[in-house]
Design a protein around this motif. Structure first.
Motif, short mmCIF file in Angstrom:
data_model
loop_
_atom_site.label_atom_id
_atom_site.label_comp_id
_atom_site.label_asym_id
_atom_site.label_seq_id
_atom_site.Cartn_x
_atom_site.Cartn_y
_atom_site.Cartn_z
N VAL A 167 44.26 39.03 36.08
CA VAL A 167 43.79 37.65 36.02
C VAL A 167 43.32 37.19 37.40
O VAL A 167 42.25 36.60 37.55
N ASN A 170 40.04 38.79 38.42
CA ASN A 170 38.89 38.13 37.80
C ASN A 170 38.62 36.76 38.43
O ASN A 170 37.46 36.37 38.60
N LEU A 171 39.68 36.04 38.78
CA LEU A 171 39.49 34.73 39.42
C LEU A 171 38.79 34.88 40.76
O LEU A 171 37.82 34.17 41.05
N PHE A 174 35.19 35.97 40.28
CA PHE A 174 34.39 34.83 39.82
C PHE A 174 34.01 33.92 40.98
O PHE A 174 32.86 33.49 41.11
N TRP A 187 31.75 42.51 40.56
CA TRP A 187 32.58 42.13 39.41
C TRP A 187 32.37 43.11 38.26
O TRP A 187 33.33 43.60 37.65
N TRP A 191 35.15 45.77 36.45
CA TRP A 191 35.46 45.93 35.03
C TRP A 191 35.29 47.38 34.60
O TRP A 191 36.12 47.91 33.85
N TRP A 222 41.86 39.95 29.10
CA TRP A 222 41.64 39.02 30.22
C TRP A 222 40.25 39.19 30.83
O TRP A 222 39.65 38.21 31.29
N ASN A 223 39.73 40.40 30.80
CA ASN A 223 38.36 40.61 31.28
C ASN A 223 37.36 39.92 30.36
O ASN A 223 36.38 39.33 30.84
N SER A 226 37.47 36.23 30.93
CA SER A 226 36.77 35.94 32.19
C SER A 226 35.27 36.02 32.01
O SER A 226 34.51 35.23 32.59
N ALA A 230 32.64 33.11 32.74
CA ALA A 230 31.49 33.37 33.62
C ALA A 230 30.19 32.97 32.95
O ALA A 230 29.30 32.38 33.59
#
Length: 499
Positions: A167, A170-171, A174, A187, A191, A222-223, A226, A230
């Motif tokens: 998480v 990803n934050l 982002f 990013w 992934w 969670w990906n 995200s 996004a």
């Protein structure tokens, strides 16, 4: 606790204190430079054209232009509201990102052994071009800080397998993309690497030994969340960028020549690199990266689980660099965008250095201490020489021409205040490159007597002119007195003779 263990603990504490001391020195340097140097063309453009838009207009890219690094623009807006408009305040978000970068870099190298921590930290931080962007009100420093922070949590996930780490990855990724859209390559690569390593663990190295099936959809929950977030934030900016075709920069000569070559030139700052040395460095970079990739594939093919467990950071960073390179090449040929160059490719620098860091750790642990020591010593000599030669507190490489702008405005104000007659309106003619910065100081210093500066060049109505000494108007002769001159920037401020 044994004597040997006590010695290791003392060395560890000493290294940590040395890194803290180095970090404080770097922070103070970047802070000092950001406080005293002239605001630059691109920073001023952002401030004048985007900062005072509404938050929704900034996020939605109402004015479709890549100068709007969304998170940087928003933070400039917030910091101006809280502390006023000054060079230091508007650049402060990037200085804070530098602290994040330093902390994340330390966390990434701390497991590599105490003997190598200081050299690794120096390699990651002692570059004048990198330091520039942590002292500028642009999105590049922010994006690199968040990227390295995101890398830390991505690697930590494969140590703990806690969803909180993915998480946070990803934050941070982002926020990196909001700071600089180019980081979408990072990013997406993150992934892909996440899924590659999960697949290898289940299918190649038999993690859990068949106790549960591989469910990539669940593991990517969670990906996917995200990705949804996004799309909500980035769809409109990306749509407008494509619609108005605003990405008109970059190279077309190839990834090696444009991205690697131009980044190397930028990292050497004002040092001229002989063509033969540049060629050698490009060959070394490519050879190193591909050799490392080959080594990793061989180890995976042999199902070397001890290598896989011990050197996941090496695998992740190597795959990250290779995948980003492939992404940019594919993007170029599919959508005819230019290859990343200079500051647009700067985020690749810490990724490459981290590849060197983890490779050195692997070689050192494999018995090649002497080779590692010699190679690191050579690299450190280059790095320290480069930073000592090029470090300065008066300019930024990509905007060197603006180093005298602030001083020129001060001299203009001083000259105006000394004059017996103070006209209600003063017209300043400039080379177009100085228009944003001059208007920045006109606005933030409340110079109401100075008319808005335009990009129309010099006219007979000008009261003052600020131009390069090499401009044609200067060569043809301007009748007036030079009241300011910057030798390094090659600029002069001329007070025109009274009409």
């Amino acid at each position: 606790m044994g004597l040997l263990e006590k010695e290791r603990l003392v060395k560890s504490k000493l290294n940590q204190w040395l890194i803290l001391l180095i970090s404080l020195m770097l922070i103070l340097f970047v802070a000092f430079k950001s406080a005293i140097t002239s605001f630059t063309h691109d920073e001023s453009y952002t401030y004048l054209d985007f900062v005072h838009q509404s938050i929704m207009d900034i996020i939605s890219y109402k004015i479709a232009f890549t100068n709007n690094h969304i998170l940087n623009t928003l933070l400039m807006k917030v910091f101006e509201w809280g502390f006023g408009a000054s060079e230091f305040v508007l650049r402060l978000p990037n200085l804070l990102a530098f602290i994040l970068y330093l902390g994340s870099s330390f966390m990434l190298i701390r497991k590599g052994g105490q003997k190598l921590m200081i050299p690794f930290f120096i390699l990651l931080t002692f570059n004048p071009y990198l330091l520039d962007f942590f002292g500028l009100a642009r999105g590049y420093g922010l994006s690199i800080g968040f990227m390295v922070g995101g890398l830390y949590f991505l690697l930590k996930y494969f140590d703990t397998y806690k969803n909180s780490n993915i998480v946070l990855f990803n934050l941070f990724a982002f926020l990196a993309v909001l700071s600089n859209f180019t980081l979408v390559y990072f990013w997406a690569a993150g992934w892909l690497i996440f899924n590659i390593l999960i697949f290898l663990e289940f299918r190649v190295f038999n993690r859990n030994k068949g106790k549960r099936k591989l469910n990539l959809f669940k593991l990517n929950s969670w990906n996917l969340i995200s990705l949804f977030v996004a799309i909500l934030f980035l769809y409109e900016p990306f749509r407008r960028i494509i619609k108005f075709d605003v990405i008109d920069f970059g190279g077309n000569s190839g990834f090696i020549r444009n991205t690697i070559g131009m980044l190397v030139i930028s990292l050497f700052y004002d040092n001229h690199i002989p063509t033969i040395l540049l060629s050698v460095l490009k060959v070394l970079i490519i050879t190193f990266s591909l050799s490392l990739t080959l080594l990793i594939f061989i180890r995976i093919a042999k199902k070397d689980i001890s290598f896989f467990k011990a050197y996941k950071p090496l695998i992740v960073l190597n795959f990250m660099l290779i995948i980003i390179a492939i992404e940019t090449i594919i993007h170029h040929y599919l959508f005819h965008t230019g290859f990343l160059m200079g500051r647009f490719a700067l985020f690749l620098f810490p990724l490459f250095v981290l590849n060197v860091v983890y490779s050195a750790q692997y070689l050192y642990a494999s018995g090649y201490q002497r080779i590692v020591t010699v190679c690191l010593s050579i690299m450190l000599l280059f790095v320290l020489a480069n930073v000592l030669i090029n470090i300065n507190t008066n300019s930024y490489r990509d905007w060197y021409y603006d180093m005298g702008t602030k001083r020129a405005v001060k001299e203009l104000v001083f000259n105006y205040e000394l004059s017996l007659e103070k006209p209600s309106e003063i017209k300043l003619g400039v080379n177009w490159l100085f228009e944003p910065s001059m208007n920045f100081y006109r606005k933030t210093w409340d110079l109401n007597w100075l008319l808005p500066i335009d990009r129309e060049g010099l006219t007979e109505e000008d009261d003052y002119d600020y131009v390069f000494k090499t401009d044609s108007e200067v060569k043809n002769g301007i009748s007036g007195e030079v009241i300011f001159s910057s030798e390094k920037a090659g600029t002069i401020l001329i007070k025109r003779d009274q009409k």
